[in-house]
Write an enzyme that holds these catalytic residues in place. Sequence first.
Site, PDB file in Angstrom:
ATOM      1  N   LYS A  12      -9.340 119.854  20.707  1.00 23.53           N
ATOM      2  CA  LYS A  12     -10.092 120.367  19.580  1.00 23.53           C
ATOM      3  C   LYS A  12      -9.168 120.723  18.426  1.00 23.53           C
ATOM      4  CE  LYS A  12     -12.783 122.789  23.037  1.00 23.53           C
ATOM      5  NZ  LYS A  12     -13.016 124.109  23.628  1.00 23.53           N
ATOM      6  N   GLY A  13      -7.878 120.705  18.704  1.00 19.48           N
ATOM      7  CA  GLY A  13      -6.903 121.233  17.734  1.00 19.48           C
ATOM      8  C   GLY A  13      -6.882 120.517  16.396  1.00 19.48           C
TER       9      GLY A  13
ATOM     10  N   GLU B  29      -3.438 113.998  15.087  1.00 18.24           N
ATOM     11  CA  GLU B  29      -3.042 114.995  16.097  1.00 18.24           C
ATOM     12  C   GLU B  29      -2.598 116.276  15.400  1.00 18.24           C
ATOM     13  OE1 GLU B  29      -3.080 116.162  18.981  1.00 18.24           O
ATOM     14  OE2 GLU B  29      -1.928 115.029  20.438  1.00 18.24           O
ATOM     15  N   ASP B  30      -2.892 117.390  16.031  1.00 18.43           N
ATOM     16  CA  ASP B  30      -2.480 118.675  15.468  1.00 18.43           C
ATOM     17  C   ASP B  30      -0.974 118.874  15.555  1.00 18.43           C
ATOM     18  OD1 ASP B  30      -2.489 118.859  18.245  1.00 18.43           O
ATOM     19  OD2 ASP B  30      -3.740 120.657  18.345  1.00 18.43           O
TER      20      ASP B  30
ATOM     21  N   ASP C 289       4.573 117.796  20.475  1.00 19.48           N
ATOM     22  CA  ASP C 289       5.455 118.722  21.193  1.00 19.48           C
ATOM     23  C   ASP C 289       6.365 117.878  22.091  1.00 19.48           C
ATOM     24  OD1 ASP C 289       6.410 121.190  22.145  1.00 19.48           O
ATOM     25  OD2 ASP C 289       4.814 121.411  23.592  1.00 19.48           O
TER      26      ASP C 289
ATOM     27  N   PHE D 272       5.724 128.845  19.605  1.00 13.37           N
ATOM     28  CA  PHE D 272       4.312 128.566  19.880  1.00 13.37           C
ATOM     29  C   PHE D 272       3.475 128.974  18.673  1.00 13.37           C
ATOM     30  CE2 PHE D 272       0.126 128.904  21.697  1.00 13.37           C
ATOM     31  CZ  PHE D 272       0.083 127.752  22.457  1.00 13.37           C
TER      32      PHE D 272
ATOM     33  N   ASP E  63      -4.776 126.639  19.229  1.00  8.99           N
ATOM     34  CA  ASP E  63      -5.235 127.809  19.986  1.00  8.99           C
ATOM     35  C   ASP E  63      -4.200 128.320  20.976  1.00  8.99           C
ATOM     36  OD1 ASP E  63      -5.436 125.570  21.844  1.00  8.99           O
ATOM     37  OD2 ASP E  63      -6.531 126.960  23.139  1.00  8.99           O
TER      38      ASP E  63
ATOM     39  N   ARG F 234      -7.961 129.737  16.847  1.00  8.49           N
ATOM     40  CA  ARG F 234      -8.164 128.460  16.145  1.00  8.49           C
ATOM     41  C   ARG F 234      -8.642 128.681  14.710  1.00  8.49           C
ATOM     42  NH1 ARG F 234      -7.998 124.153  19.767  1.00  8.49           N
ATOM     43  NH2 ARG F 234      -8.863 124.510  21.838  1.00  8.49           N
TER      44      ARG F 234
HETATM   45  P1  IMP Z   1       2.584 117.326  24.022  1.00 10.12           P
HETATM   46  O1  IMP Z   1       1.899 116.370  24.944  1.00 10.12           O
HETATM   47  O2  IMP Z   1       3.588 118.178  24.749  1.00 10.12           O
HETATM   48  O3  IMP Z   1       3.167 116.672  22.788  1.00 10.12           O
HETATM   49  O4  IMP Z   1       1.525 118.377  23.578  1.00 10.12           O
HETATM   50  C1  IMP Z   1       0.501 118.104  22.759  1.00 10.12           C
HETATM   51  C2  IMP Z   1      -0.560 119.167  22.854  1.00 10.12           C
HETATM   52  O5  IMP Z   1      -0.080 120.422  23.386  1.00 10.12           O
HETATM   53  C3  IMP Z   1      -1.041 119.466  21.469  1.00 10.12           C
HETATM   54  O6  IMP Z   1      -2.028 118.554  21.055  1.00 10.12           O
HETATM   55  C4  IMP Z   1      -1.549 120.883  21.621  1.00 10.12           C
HETATM   56  O7  IMP Z   1      -2.853 120.873  22.114  1.00 10.12           O
HETATM   57  C5  IMP Z   1      -0.641 121.501  22.669  1.00 10.12           C
HETATM   58  N1  IMP Z   1       0.442 122.292  22.035  1.00 10.12           N
HETATM   59  C6  IMP Z   1       1.750 121.998  21.994  1.00 10.12           C
HETATM   60  N2  IMP Z   1       2.442 122.942  21.335  1.00 10.12           N
HETATM   61  C7  IMP Z   1       1.535 123.845  20.921  1.00 10.12           C
HETATM   62  C8  IMP Z   1       1.622 125.061  20.150  1.00 10.12           C
HETATM   63  O8  IMP Z   1       2.697 125.507  19.693  1.00 10.12           O
HETATM   64  N3  IMP Z   1       0.452 125.717  19.944  1.00 10.12           N
HETATM   65  C9  IMP Z   1      -0.750 125.278  20.405  1.00 10.12           C
HETATM   66  N4  IMP Z   1      -0.882 124.150  21.114  1.00 10.12           N
HETATM   67  C10 IMP Z   1       0.257 123.429  21.373  1.00 10.12           C
END
Ligand code: IMP
Length: 199
Positions: free
Chosen positions: A58-59, A114-115, A118, A167, A174, A180
Amino acid sequence: MTKKRAASSTKTRPGHRPGEFIRVLISDARVKLRLKQLAKEIRRDFPTEALHLIGVLKGSVFFLTDLARELGGEVSFDFLSVSSYGSGTDSTGEVKLIKDLDVSIEGKTVIVVEDILDTGLTLKYLLRFFEEKKPKHLRVVVLLDKVERRIADVRADYTGFAIPNEFVVGYGLDFDERYRNLPDVSVLQFGSRSKAITE
Ligand code: IMP
């Protein structure tokens, strides 16, 4: 692709629950300004094409809807939902499809919205999933990029802000479904107020 490094403010204020503190990292005004630039970058690459935005729930909801209104020309959008296993502020990297796309993307110019990038494991999974569906073009726009955290070999074509390894919540992001609705992107910290301020 122009990357902007986010400058943080030092004011820490209480969050919504005891032991949670937030500090604005990127104001909503800066986000809106950067969105206009991102929309221009995307339209420079695809001046006349119909763009099909895919938001990852939902981000990315606020990011997608604001970006869509900055992109001129023909724009459609769809959403899908994935879950990354894990709890709290860390994920295990396992990704599972929760909600599929509503319409086919075959032959379309697709922009994945994508939000935050990471570890990159979610995006890696998504790119493989979308590539199998044979879009004409497949590009990725992310609002935030935690470059230091990358595990998977993936990159976004358009990036809003490179941010430090903290974070963040707000503007769709969220912590356990909360925060959010904050208009700014803020760092979430845990602990006592004095500790949160000095960290
Ligand atoms: P990745 O697969 O590790 O790149 O993570 C992607 C997802 O992890 C993002 O779409 C977010 O939903 C969540 N995420 C990663 N870092 C954060 C953060 O700092 N705050 C909130 N959600 C995060």
